[in-house]
Structures are given as C-alpha cells and as structure tokens.
Design an enzyme around this catalytic site. Structure first.
Site, PDB file in Angstrom:
ATOM      1  N   GLU A 131      25.412  -5.924 -16.555  1.00 44.91           N
ATOM      2  CA  GLU A 131      24.205  -6.755 -16.360  1.00 44.91           C
ATOM      3  C   GLU A 131      22.923  -5.925 -16.338  1.00 44.91           C
ATOM      4  O   GLU A 131      21.889  -6.331 -16.875  1.00 44.91           O
ATOM      5  CB  GLU A 131      24.339  -7.537 -15.035  1.00 44.91           C
ATOM      6  CG  GLU A 131      23.211  -8.501 -14.756  1.00 44.91           C
ATOM      7  CD  GLU A 131      23.140  -9.630 -15.785  1.00 44.91           C
ATOM      8  OE1 GLU A 131      24.036 -10.462 -15.817  1.00 44.91           O
ATOM      9  OE2 GLU A 131      22.152  -9.651 -16.565  1.00 44.91           O
ATOM     10  N   ILE A 138      16.674  -9.151 -14.453  1.00 46.82           N
ATOM     11  CA  ILE A 138      16.828 -10.503 -15.021  1.00 46.82           C
ATOM     12  C   ILE A 138      18.317 -10.739 -15.324  1.00 46.82           C
ATOM     13  O   ILE A 138      18.927  -9.963 -16.053  1.00 46.82           O
ATOM     14  CB  ILE A 138      16.008 -10.668 -16.328  1.00 46.82           C
ATOM     15  CG1 ILE A 138      14.539 -10.293 -16.097  1.00 46.82           C
ATOM     16  CG2 ILE A 138      16.124 -12.080 -16.871  1.00 46.82           C
ATOM     17  CD1 ILE A 138      13.688 -10.297 -17.364  1.00 46.82           C
ATOM     18  N   GLY A 189       4.159   7.216 -13.580  1.00 43.36           N
ATOM     19  CA  GLY A 189       5.616   7.073 -13.565  1.00 43.36           C
ATOM     20  C   GLY A 189       6.108   5.822 -14.281  1.00 43.36           C
ATOM     21  O   GLY A 189       7.287   5.489 -14.211  1.00 43.36           O
ATOM     22  N   LYS A 207      18.902  -2.656 -26.529  1.00 38.71           N
ATOM     23  CA  LYS A 207      19.052  -3.873 -25.707  1.00 38.71           C
ATOM     24  C   LYS A 207      19.225  -5.106 -26.594  1.00 38.71           C
ATOM     25  O   LYS A 207      20.033  -5.992 -26.277  1.00 38.71           O
ATOM     26  CB  LYS A 207      17.822  -4.034 -24.805  1.00 38.71           C
ATOM     27  CG  LYS A 207      17.741  -2.935 -23.744  1.00 38.71           C
ATOM     28  CD  LYS A 207      16.384  -2.939 -23.079  1.00 38.71           C
ATOM     29  CE  LYS A 207      16.275  -1.859 -22.024  1.00 38.71           C
ATOM     30  NZ  LYS A 207      14.878  -1.671 -21.562  1.00 38.71           N
TER      31      LYS A 207
END
Ligand SMILES: NC(=O)c1ccc[n+]([C@@H]2O[C@H](COP(=O)([O-])OP(=O)(O)OC[C@H]3O[C@@H](n4cnc5c(N)ncnc54)[C@H](OP(=O)(O)O)[C@@H]3O)[C@@H](O)[C@H]2O)c1
Length: 425
Positions: A131, A138, A189, A207
């Site tokens: 996940e 999300i 960052g 992704k």
C-alpha cells in the site's frame, strides 16, 4: 487490557519510513489491539547505519544480520523499507521462501522486478503487500484491488510525485523559476539531494506502472511506461498556461484504449476546473474512471515518514487479520494485454514558439497543421519588436500527426525558436 494475538514483526531499515513505522506501532499498539485483536510487536530491526540507531533503543532490538530475522520462527511479517532494487529483492525473496508474509513500500522494486516476487508469494501462499509504495498515505491500492474489483476501470490519472507538484504549485503562484524553487525544496527537505528520479518522471512512472497493473489486471513494468519530467518547464510557460485558464502538472495517465494498455507520465496542462488541478503542494491524488462508477478521486499526503507509515501499518494489520492468503492474491494480474503505441494516442497540445512579426506567418503554420489534420483550438499572439510569441492550443489528434506537423514547422524561416510543446488533458 485486552489479550490479543501477538504478531511479531521484523523491520528491514530504520530510515525515514522504518523509524516512523516503529514509532507509530508503539503509539497505536493499544488502539490496534482493541480494534482488531492483533497485538503488533517489532521484534527485530535490521539496520546497517549505526548513526540511525536511537541511543535509547531496547537491547537486542537492532541487528545487522538478516538471518536473525528470517530464521526466527516467531516473526510473522517482514517489513522491507530499505529501498533499492538489489538487496531489497534478495531480502523479500528469502523472507517469502522462509514462510514470512512481506510488506514493502518499494515502488522501484515492484515496478521493475515485481512479477518474480508476486509469483513467489503466490507459490508460497504468502502475502506481499505494498500500500505504501504508491501515493503514501492515500489508500489507493486497497481501494483499487478490493473496492473497485467490479468498477470496470479504464482510466487512471495520477499526480503521484509530491516533489514535482510542490515545485509546479509554487511556479503557478509565481514564486520563482524552476531552478530556484528546486533549490529551496532541497533545502527544506521536500526534494532529495539527487532529485533526478522525481523531476525526471521515473518515480511517477514506477507508481503508474503499479497502478496500471492493478487497474487493468495485466502486468505493466517501468520499461513499459513512456515518461518525461518537468526540467524544461519555465515560469514563462506556466504564465502562458495560466492566461489560457490552465495549470501545469506532472500527470500520470494509464488508459485502456481499444483493449490495449497505455501508460505515460508527462507534464500537462489541466483546465483549472479539472479535479486534479486543485491538488497543490506536495499532495498526491489519483483520479479513476470506470464504466460502472463514473469518476472517483482520492487525494492526500503522498509521502513523508508518518503518513507513509500509516499505510505500512494498515498492511501489517490486514495481513494479520486475513485467513490464509485471503480472497485476493497479492497480485491481480490474471491477463496479458498488449500495449497501445504511444504515437497513436490522441492528445490535445499547447505550443509556444517565437516567430517573425510579419504578415503570413500564421497562415504558414495553420497550413502545415491543417495538412496533418491538426485543428487549432485557441491562440494568443504577443508582439515583441520584430518578433512575436505565438501560443496555440490544438484539439485532440493522433500524436504521430501532431509531431509530424511540429517537425515541418521547425523548417519554417519565420520560426525563430523550436516550438515548445506540452500535452493538454
Ligand atoms: N520517504 C518517503 O516519503 C517514502 C514514501 C513512500 C515510499 N517510500 C519508500 O520507502 C522505502 C524507504 O524509504 P526511506 O525514505 O525510509 O529511505 P531511507 O531514509 O534512506 O531509509 C532506508 C534505511 O535502510 C538502510 N539500508 C539500506 N540498505 C540496507 C541494507 N542492505 N541492510 C540494512 N539496512 C539498509 C539505510 O541505511 P543507510 O542510511 O546507511 O543507507 C537507511 O537507514 C523506499 O523504498 C522508498 O521508495 C518512501
């Protein structure tokens, strides 16, 4: 205190995500126990960097020897959060063969070498959950795999890289040019010291390969994704897009076209009323279309230690509460679809080009476009001395035809610069 079923965890890596997973489990352990009857305990942490180990760490918690995790029969779940595609592959491979369930956040590994690991997980009847690999907090993997199994998904659009969305949002707010904002993002960052994978589109491509595999039940690897990044986007382009009523975003587009799969990542213009246009800063969003659901969008924090750790912990709890390997296998790629040729995809385009400010220029460009079947939707022309800046948008046309027209335009004497092109969603 409720008595629960103890689930022992072996954590590989104690960096941003690993340390957040450890702390989140300490913080939420009682709640998870009350709510699910599962008592999560991190038994061992594999970490090679001594500087990462907290001074107050319990004795014996940390190790540099993977065998102490994989050979420990009391460890049920191995959580891989070291990243990379070599050592991580070997660790997951050995863990699955040793009867452990595995949870990983590693998109690059799954998008490039996922098939072998999913096959092994199936053969060993073990879970391989991921996940956290896409869009951080999300819950998109669970939603697509389970809730949308009958949704007839045919299109997945994603803003799945927080760094590029942060840079483009700030450019849209006219807070600086690409290089300036990237530097600031690195100092804060929000961007890695080496930002190549983010700004070049490879992170989003990995992704989108994972999301497309789940949406269309057919394996898509990183090598099947055509991708480009945002390095060439200037403040000037963002301003022109804004004038025409658009926002520039790095968009992942996975579509089923005539029964074939098309997965691409590119900077694109989105109309300001598109749901994805409102996704700002480092947030992520996934916009799904299916024959039986219409449109659904999920948005939220796409990275960061604690948000990503919530996804890892939800996977661990899900594994712990699923009998055998559950009603769904780790991977749902049960068919093999072909890939739709990128040049045959129909897209609308934005074009910016400097031209000589003289009569007949527009007619020459319009004639080339017309001959290739590219129809112009909108145009802005700004005079600048003897030069003019021409900004056009087109109606959707096959990319092959569009780029043939652009090649011919480059040969025109009146064009002072190479045309800059971006897709319009
Ligand atoms: N950061 C995020 O927001 C985010 C979001 C979603 C997914 N992810 C994914 O989560 C994973 C971890 O990311 P991260 O940001 O936590 O990375 P990180 O901060 O670099 O942490 C990785 C840790 O693993 C250690 N390590 C590397 N190789 C090892 C090995 N062979 N054996 C034992 N330890 C090893 C590293 O040690 P050294 O420091 O010595 O290298 C480091 O402490 C990656 O796959 C990443 O893509 C991250």
């Amino acid at each position: 205190m409720v008595e629960g079923r103890v689930v022992q965890i072996g954590l590989l890596g104690f960096g941003t995500i690993g340390s957040s997973v450890y702390r989140l489990i300490q913080k939420e352990r009682d709640q998870i126990l009350e709510g699910t009857g599962v008592d999560l305990r991190v038994k061992k942490v594999l970490e090679i960097a001594p500087s990462r180990i907290p001074t107050d760490a319990p004795t014996g918690l940390f190790t540099t020897d993977f065998a102490e995790i994989v050979d420990d029969p009391s460890i049920d779940v191995v959580v891989e959060v070291i990243g990379g595609t070599d050592a991580a592959f070997d660790f997951i491979d050995v863990a699955l063969r040793s009867g452990k369930n595995v949870v990983t956040a590693n998109k690059q590994l799954l998008a490039s070498r996922g098939e072998a690991l999913f096959t092994l997980a199936k053969d060993e009847r073990r879970h391989l959950r991921f996940e956290a690999a896409v869009a951080g907090a999300i819950p998109i993997i669970k939603v697509m795999r389970e809730s949308m199994i009958a949704a007839g998904l045919h299109t997945v659009y994603g803003i799945v890289n927080g760094t590029t969305n942060y840079i483009l949002t700030r450019m849209h707010q006219e807070e600086g040019d690409y290089a300036e904002i990237l530097l600031e993002a690195q100092e804060l960052g929000y961007a890695e010291a080496d930002p190549t994978a983010d700004v070049g589109g490879a992170d989003a491509a990995a992704k989108m390969a994972i999301l497309a595999s789940i949406a269309f039940h057919s394996r898509v690897t990183l090598s099947n994704v055509v991708y480009a990044g945002i390095e060439s986007i200037t403040l000037d382009v963002v301003r022109h897009a804004k004038e025409l009523g658009f926002v520039v975003k790095l968009v992942g587009a996975a579509r089923l076209i005539e029964g074939k799969v098309s997965v691409r990542v590119f900077p694109a213009l989105l109309p300001t009323n598109h749901p994805l246009a409102s996704i700002s800063g480092s947030n992520n969003a996934v916009f799904l279309e299916g024959t039986d659901i219409g449109e659904i969008m999920l948005m939220g924090p796409g990275a960061g230690g604690v948000p990503t750790a919530t996804a890892v912990v939800s996977d661990i709890v899900s594994v712990a509460n699923t009998k055998d390997v559950g009603f769904l296998q780790s991977c749902s790629c049960y068919r093999r679809l072909g890939f739709y040729a990128a040049e045959e995809v129909e897209s609308a385009f934005f074009i910016k080009v400097s031209v000589a400010d003289e009569a007949g220029v527009l007619a020459q460009i319009a004639s080339i476009f017309g001959a290739q079947g590219v129809s112009i939707a909108n145009m802005i022309q700004e005079g600048r001395g003897d030069e003019a800046e021409l900004v056009l948008t087109t109606h959707p046309t096959k990319e092959r035809q569009f780029f043939a027209a652009i090649e011919q335009t480059k040969g025109l004497a009146c064009c002072r610069t190479e045309p800059m092109t971006l897709r319009v969603l």
